[in-house]
Scaffold this motif. Structure first.
Motif, PDB file in Angstrom:
ATOM      1  N   LEU A   1       0.748  -1.295   0.093  1.00 47.01           N
ATOM      2  CA  LEU A   1       0.050   0.017  -0.068  1.00 47.01           C
ATOM      3  C   LEU A   1       0.881   1.288   0.007  1.00 47.01           C
ATOM      4  O   LEU A   1       0.606   2.055  -0.764  1.00 47.01           O
ATOM      5  N   ASP A   2       1.818   1.337   1.035  1.00 46.93           N
ATOM      6  CA  ASP A   2       2.894   2.348   0.844  1.00 46.93           C
ATOM      7  C   ASP A   2       3.225   2.622  -0.479  1.00 46.93           C
ATOM      8  O   ASP A   2       3.338   3.813  -0.963  1.00 46.93           O
ATOM      9  N   GLN A   3       3.919   1.568  -1.039  1.00 50.11           N
ATOM     10  CA  GLN A   3       4.491   1.807  -2.314  1.00 50.11           C
ATOM     11  C   GLN A   3       3.625   2.155  -3.411  1.00 50.11           C
ATOM     12  O   GLN A   3       3.891   3.187  -4.371  1.00 50.11           O
ATOM     13  N   ALA A   4       2.323   1.901  -3.471  1.00 53.28           N
ATOM     14  CA  ALA A   4       1.310   2.234  -4.302  1.00 53.28           C
ATOM     15  C   ALA A   4       0.737   3.525  -3.926  1.00 53.28           C
ATOM     16  O   ALA A   4      -0.051   4.255  -4.655  1.00 53.28           O
ATOM     17  N   GLY A   5       1.217   4.490  -2.972  1.00 55.40           N
ATOM     18  CA  GLY A   5       0.830   5.525  -2.460  1.00 55.40           C
ATOM     19  C   GLY A   5      -0.579   5.751  -1.659  1.00 55.40           C
ATOM     20  O   GLY A   5      -0.860   6.858  -1.797  1.00 55.40           O
ATOM     21  N   LEU A   6      -0.732   4.839  -1.132  1.00 53.32           N
ATOM     22  CA  LEU A   6      -1.811   4.709  -0.377  1.00 53.32           C
ATOM     23  C   LEU A   6      -1.544   4.480   1.232  1.00 53.32           C
ATOM     24  O   LEU A   6      -0.680   3.670   1.307  1.00 53.32           O
ATOM     25  N   ASP A   7      -1.883   5.265   1.831  1.00 56.94           N
ATOM     26  CA  ASP A   7      -1.424   5.174   3.257  1.00 56.94           C
ATOM     27  C   ASP A   7      -1.896   4.117   4.054  1.00 56.94           C
ATOM     28  O   ASP A   7      -3.181   3.847   4.409  1.00 56.94           O
ATOM     29  N   PRO A   8      -1.030   3.186   4.622  1.00 54.72           N
ATOM     30  CA  PRO A   8      -1.321   2.016   5.273  1.00 54.72           C
ATOM     31  C   PRO A   8      -1.662   2.232   6.694  1.00 54.72           C
ATOM     32  O   PRO A   8      -2.305   1.205   7.398  1.00 54.72           O
TER      33      PRO A   8
END
Lengths: 419, 83
Positions: free
Chosen positions: A89-96
């Motif tokens: 998620l972090d890599q995808a730009g979504l806040d884990p």
């Protein structure tokens, strides 16, 4: 969200792993590139039934990531899945750290898992048969169930789309990724967490695997070089543990939030050997690979790398060799094929996901990981390019295939392309 | 009733250390659901208390609302068992 008619293109925008080489997709790829083995000889079992078994254990400690109140209902496999998903998620730009991210509300969860909470299963048996009590912790069932990893991902980030689990032994997570890919392409869901998790390195379960006669013997040069796929001196597989999770998105969903792709999922094929429970057969493997290539619209000679299933068993590697020869024909020797299980072991329900992650890394870094410890190739695989240590640069690498072939005859193949 | 165990203290310790409950929210009249313990966690909570005290609550009798009532029930079982 505006959508064109027809099948959507599907991209990987994030990926994460917790495995025998620790946490992190980059760290794992680096170790695999270096041929650094995570295989060790590990003491298992109690005093009466102690044994040393070759395993690729993860250094992951759930207590470093989760409070006891969370771990109470989270098996090791599920805990690994959550941490792998955080990285993805972090890599995808979504806040884990955001449990209510709007982008994930309609997303689905597709996870592979062979066994579920193996440690809770074994604890339950110990209580019942050894301590002779019918008192089992109420957490036992939620810990054991094989859809635990999917359930935890779905609950943690509020994913209200489908939450599906696939249990086809060694092909579980290749299938979960492939099925997620199909759902996204068909347009029923636009974003997904997909992958696999497995943690079954407990004493009783390792003993059961040994009973099958498929576990490697310790090599004279040391435990770490004992898993030797495609090598003439191979003696079997080594069980590993871990989780690998991807964020998959349609092109439209990705564009809506301005995300960048890591790779494109191009094709998926699945077919059954309809032959034996533990003996593989080329026909199902060939069909899965051909279907995946046709699905991707890719000709065999366009494939620049194959991450083989290759577990290191005598029969398994030979059947896959024959399957590759059928699919790629006389050109089979021109396609680099490597077996990364030599260093990370066989993650069973997480194997396909981990190996797709390594395949994506190979595309991104234009470098093919080696078949480690390969000193003398099997006489029937001499026409294959098995990429011995130290791997090789592949500046033109654009399309790769990842194979997963399971006990029970389930086969799954994934085709992935560079972006 | 004087008991050989302090079940309420054990309840508070377990809630704060294992179930992530804020110590300031805990009081004898609180219920598990008020403290954010869902039904699955509640049965696990009781199971662990039973295990630690070496007693079992009959499910039909183990009805309690507040933490104090749970503590009283557990202490009663410990007494009956000769603890």
């Amino acid at each position: 969200m505006a959508h064109s008619d027809g099948p959507r293109r599907v991209f990987i925008t994030g990926m994460g792993v917790v495995g025998p080489h620790g946490l992190g997709a980059d760290r794992t790829f680096e170790a695999v590139l270096e041929g650094r083995s995570a295989v060790t000889l590990s003491e298992t079992g109690s005093d009466e039934v102690a044994a040393e078994v070759l395993v690729a254990r993860s250094p992951f400690e759930a207590a470093e990531h989760f409070a006891r109140s969370e771990r109470m209902f989270m098996a090791r496999a599920a805990a690994m899945a959550v941490v792998a998903a955080e990285e993805a998620l972090d890599q995808a730009g979504l806040d884990p750290q955001d449990p209510e991210a709007e982008e994930l509300r309609d997303a689905g969860t597709w996870m592979g898992c062979g066994l579920g909470g193996a440690e809770a299963l074994e604890d339950g048996f110990q209580r019942y048969y050894q301590r002779r009590t019918r008192r089992a912790p109420p957490s036992t069932v939620p810990l054991i169930m094989a859809n635990g990893p999917a359930a935890h991902l779905s609950m943690r980030w509020g994913l209200q789309g489908p939450s599906l689990s696939y249990s086809m032994a060694c092909a579980s997570s290749a299938a979960s990724l492939g099925e997620a890919f199909r759902a996204l392409r068909a347009g029923s869901v636009h974003r997904a967490l997909a992958g696999g998790a497995e943690a079954m390195l407990t004493g009783g379960i390792l003993a059961a695997w040994e009973a099958l006669g498929v576990v490697a013997r310790t090599h004279p040069d040391g435990p770490e070089v004992s898993c030797r796929p495609f090598d003439a001196a191979r003696t079997g597989m080594v069980l590993g543990e871990g989780a690998a999770v991807f964020v998959l998105e349609t092109e439209e969903a990705m564009a809506d939030r301005g995300a960048e792709p890591l790779a494109q999922l191009l094709g998926y094929g699945t077919a059954s050997d309809a032959h034996g429970l533990t003996e593989p057969h080329a026909r199902g493997q060939v069909e899965a690979m051909r279907e995946a290539l046709a699905d991707a619209g890719v000709a065999p000679d366009e494939v620049g790398y194959v991450n083989a299933h290759a577990t290191g068993t005598h029969t398994g590697d030979r059947v896959e060799t024959a399957s590759l020869r059928q699919v790629f024909g006389e050109a089979v020797g021109a396609i680099p094929v490597s077996a990364t299980k030599a260093v990370h072991g066989h993650l069973v329900g997480a194997a396909g996901a981990l190996e797709l992650l390594l395949t994506v890394q190979a595309l991104r870094h234009r470098r093919i990981p080696p078949t480690a410890h390969l000193t003398e190739p099997d006489e029937e695989a001499l026409d294959l390019d098995l990429v011995p240590d130290p791997g090789r640069d592949a500046p033109g690498l654009g399309i790769a295939l990842s194979n997963s072939f399971a006990f029970g005859g389930s086969n799954a193949a994934l085709v992935v392309g560079r972006v | 009733m004087e008991s050989s165990v302090n079940a309420y203290a054990l309840i508070v310790e377990k809630l704060t250390q294992d179930f992530g409950v804020d110590a300031e929210a805990i009081h004898p009249g609180a219920t598990l659901s008020e403290l954010g313990i869902d039904s699955l966690s509640a049965v696990e909570f009781i199971f662990e208390l039973e295990d630690e005290l070496g007693v079992e609550l009959d499910p039909e009798e183990a009805e309690f609302e507040t933490l104090q009532e749970a503590a009283d029930l557990l202490e009663q079982r410990v007494e009956e068992k000769g603890g």
